[in-house]
Design a protein around this motif. Structure first.
Motif, PDB file in Angstrom:
ATOM      1  N   ASP A  36      14.560  57.653  40.029  1.00  0.00           N
ATOM      2  CA  ASP A  36      13.420  57.946  39.155  1.00  0.00           C
ATOM      3  C   ASP A  36      12.965  56.700  38.401  1.00  0.00           C
ATOM      4  O   ASP A  36      11.763  56.443  38.263  1.00  0.00           O
ATOM      5  CB  ASP A  36      13.772  59.052  38.158  1.00  0.00           C
ATOM      6  CG  ASP A  36      13.894  60.419  38.812  1.00  0.00           C
ATOM      7  OD1 ASP A  36      13.467  60.583  39.976  1.00  0.00           O
ATOM      8  OD2 ASP A  36      14.437  61.330  38.152  1.00  0.00           O
ATOM      9  N   ALA A  37      13.927  55.918  37.907  1.00  0.00           N
ATOM     10  CA  ALA A  37      13.588  54.690  37.178  1.00  0.00           C
ATOM     11  C   ALA A  37      12.874  53.696  38.096  1.00  0.00           C
ATOM     12  O   ALA A  37      11.888  53.067  37.697  1.00  0.00           O
ATOM     13  CB  ALA A  37      14.848  54.060  36.591  1.00  0.00           C
ATOM     14  N   GLU A  43       5.344  52.689  40.157  1.00  0.00           N
ATOM     15  CA  GLU A  43       4.070  53.262  39.726  1.00  0.00           C
ATOM     16  C   GLU A  43       3.428  52.419  38.636  1.00  0.00           C
ATOM     17  O   GLU A  43       2.211  52.229  38.629  1.00  0.00           O
ATOM     18  CB  GLU A  43       4.277  54.703  39.262  1.00  0.00           C
ATOM     19  CG  GLU A  43       4.590  55.643  40.409  1.00  0.00           C
ATOM     20  CD  GLU A  43       4.976  57.042  39.963  1.00  0.00           C
ATOM     21  OE1 GLU A  43       5.047  57.305  38.738  1.00  0.00           O
ATOM     22  OE2 GLU A  43       5.227  57.877  40.850  1.00  0.00           O
ATOM     23  N   ASN A  44       4.224  51.904  37.704  1.00  0.00           N
ATOM     24  CA  ASN A  44       3.691  51.047  36.648  1.00  0.00           C
ATOM     25  C   ASN A  44       3.126  49.755  37.216  1.00  0.00           C
ATOM     26  O   ASN A  44       2.075  49.278  36.774  1.00  0.00           O
ATOM     27  CB  ASN A  44       4.765  50.740  35.601  1.00  0.00           C
ATOM     28  CG  ASN A  44       5.062  51.921  34.712  1.00  0.00           C
ATOM     29  OD1 ASN A  44       4.246  52.823  34.556  1.00  0.00           O
ATOM     30  ND2 ASN A  44       6.249  51.942  34.147  1.00  0.00           N
ATOM     31  N   THR A  49      -1.710  46.640  38.786  1.00  0.00           N
ATOM     32  CA  THR A  49      -2.556  46.020  39.806  1.00  0.00           C
ATOM     33  C   THR A  49      -3.958  46.606  39.767  1.00  0.00           C
ATOM     34  O   THR A  49      -4.947  45.872  39.795  1.00  0.00           O
ATOM     35  CB  THR A  49      -1.939  46.211  41.204  1.00  0.00           C
ATOM     36  OG1 THR A  49      -0.664  45.579  41.232  1.00  0.00           O
ATOM     37  CG2 THR A  49      -2.827  45.617  42.288  1.00  0.00           C
ATOM     38  N   VAL A  50      -4.046  47.927  39.678  1.00  0.00           N
ATOM     39  CA  VAL A  50      -5.353  48.587  39.618  1.00  0.00           C
ATOM     40  C   VAL A  50      -6.107  48.139  38.372  1.00  0.00           C
ATOM     41  O   VAL A  50      -7.304  47.822  38.434  1.00  0.00           O
ATOM     42  CB  VAL A  50      -5.196  50.121  39.642  1.00  0.00           C
ATOM     43  CG1 VAL A  50      -6.501  50.817  39.294  1.00  0.00           C
ATOM     44  CG2 VAL A  50      -4.689  50.582  40.999  1.00  0.00           C
ATOM     45  N   LEU A  51      -5.425  48.099  37.233  1.00  0.00           N
ATOM     46  CA  LEU A  51      -6.092  47.677  35.995  1.00  0.00           C
ATOM     47  C   LEU A  51      -6.570  46.235  36.086  1.00  0.00           C
ATOM     48  O   LEU A  51      -7.676  45.919  35.635  1.00  0.00           O
ATOM     49  CB  LEU A  51      -5.156  47.851  34.801  1.00  0.00           C
ATOM     50  CG  LEU A  51      -4.883  49.298  34.388  1.00  0.00           C
ATOM     51  CD1 LEU A  51      -3.828  49.346  33.304  1.00  0.00           C
ATOM     52  CD2 LEU A  51      -6.165  49.980  33.943  1.00  0.00           C
TER      53      LEU A  51
END
Length: 80
Positions: A36-37, A43-44, A49-51
């Motif tokens: 999970d970590a 995901e972060n 990257t998207v931002l």
């Protein structure tokens, strides 16, 4: 889901926290906790990257006013 078995070394405090979370029922196992970590980190990084791409396309980082409006909208969206 296909899994790969790996051996890892953790700081003592991290290992203790993982074990405590398992004991408290917040994770099924240390492996699940670590998975999970790692998924959260991926995901972060994807979000970062998207931002970055959005900032480059729109002329730069958010202004203080834009950031304030975004925070306000997010807080409204989180309300039940």
């Amino acid at each position: 889901m296909t899994v790969s078995k790996v051996t890892v070394s953790l700081d003592a405090a991290v290992a203790e926290r993982a074990r405590r979370d398992v004991a408290d029922g917040r994770a099924k196992s240390v492996s699940a906790w670590l998975n999970d970590a790692a998924r959260d980190r991926m995901e972060n990084e994807d979000l970062a990257t998207v931002l970055t791409e959005l900032f480059e396309a729109t002329g730069g980082p958010l202004t203080a006013q834009e950031l304030s409006r975004a925070r306000e909208r997010l807080s409204l969206a989180e309300q039940p």
